[in-house]
Design an enzyme around this catalytic site. Sequence first.
Site, PDB file in Angstrom:
ATOM      1  N   GLN A  88       0.942  -1.324  -0.002  1.00 35.79           N
ATOM      2  CA  GLN A  88       0.089  -0.068   0.030  1.00 35.79           C
ATOM      3  C   GLN A  88       0.796   1.009  -0.046  1.00 35.79           C
ATOM      4  O   GLN A  88       0.449   2.290   0.764  1.00 35.79           O
ATOM      5  CB  GLN A  88      -0.875   0.031   1.207  1.00 35.79           C
ATOM      6  N   PRO A 100       1.595   3.619  -2.082  1.00 39.77           N
ATOM      7  CA  PRO A 100       0.829   5.411  -2.340  1.00 39.77           C
ATOM      8  C   PRO A 100       0.262   5.880  -1.176  1.00 39.77           C
ATOM      9  O   PRO A 100       0.127   7.125  -0.778  1.00 39.77           O
ATOM     10  CB  PRO A 100       0.143   5.011  -3.712  1.00 39.77           C
ATOM     11  N   TYR A 101      -0.595   4.867  -0.526  1.00 45.49           N
ATOM     12  CA  TYR A 101      -1.342   5.471   0.810  1.00 45.49           C
ATOM     13  C   TYR A 101      -0.467   5.811   1.807  1.00 45.49           C
ATOM     14  O   TYR A 101      -0.562   6.833   2.623  1.00 45.49           O
ATOM     15  CB  TYR A 101      -2.402   4.161   1.146  1.00 45.49           C
ATOM     16  N   ASN A 102       0.626   5.029   2.162  1.00 41.87           N
ATOM     17  CA  ASN A 102       1.628   5.277   3.262  1.00 41.87           C
ATOM     18  C   ASN A 102       2.475   6.429   2.973  1.00 41.87           C
ATOM     19  O   ASN A 102       2.724   7.322   3.728  1.00 41.87           O
ATOM     20  CB  ASN A 102       2.510   4.051   3.486  1.00 41.87           C
ATOM     21  N   LYS A 106       0.003   9.365   3.672  1.00 41.38           N
ATOM     22  CA  LYS A 106      -0.245   9.604   4.960  1.00 41.38           C
ATOM     23  C   LYS A 106       0.941  10.101   5.759  1.00 41.38           C
ATOM     24  O   LYS A 106       0.888  11.027   6.533  1.00 41.38           O
ATOM     25  CB  LYS A 106      -0.639   8.293   5.507  1.00 41.38           C
TER      26      LYS A 106
END
Length: 270
Positions: free
Chosen positions: A164, A166-168, A171
Amino acid sequence: MSQRLSGKVAVITAASTGFGRGMAVLFARHGARVVIGDLKEETTAGNFDERPELTTAALIEQSGGDATFVKCDVTRQSDVAALVAAAIQRYGRLDIMVNNAGVYRGGARIHEMTEDDVDACWSVLVKGAWFGCQEAVKVFLEQGGGGNIINIVSTAGLRAHEAQAPYNMAKAAQAMLTQCVAVEYAKHQIRANAICPTYVKTSMSRSAVDDPEFGDAVRKVVPLGRWGEIADVADLALFLASDESRFIHGALIPLDGGETLGDLLHLPAS
């Protein structure tokens, strides 16, 4: 009930469902007037919302609170500016800005991800929080007397997780934005903090919640042995929004049942 936010005005993005709805309802129950920003007014099907047949504003008003809905796409600065302006127009001020809007991209390794995955996370998570902080700070500086920004980040902003990226990355950028705001505007008594939840029951996690195998994995990864609840996020947000947290500033607070402790819990004693 104690009116911990009596007289305060809060803007919360993505507050028609999930975390945002939970925060909006709890803030209103403690005396805040709430402006709900979202792409649509209705709740999301399959979520874990209280009274899903009612919109967030309707649920708040049914309990005697005061709330208004404003359509808002957080990837557009003009929409976020209009959302904040609606709070000033209706209630005369702004005290609390909660940047909660989110999107998730995962389930693949870095070389398998697409540009669209990166763009989606960056646009909603990073730009959305950036615009929210910018517009709130402008109002806080004009009003004087400080202000309060709460960014909903994730433990994904504090540590790496597999499949994940891109999400990390996005964030982590939100987390750093929170601390940059804290450093730049502390002298104006503008506080900024972030809530970093782990696995929480929402519509985005619904399929995982319903998967017994994934649920078992969550209970192993989270030392307290359970999924997080929307109420867990709302309760911490209420504390950060209130004067009780007046000396907490620039904090990235894990709300994770111990997840960020990782394998350290399982190491043998030295």
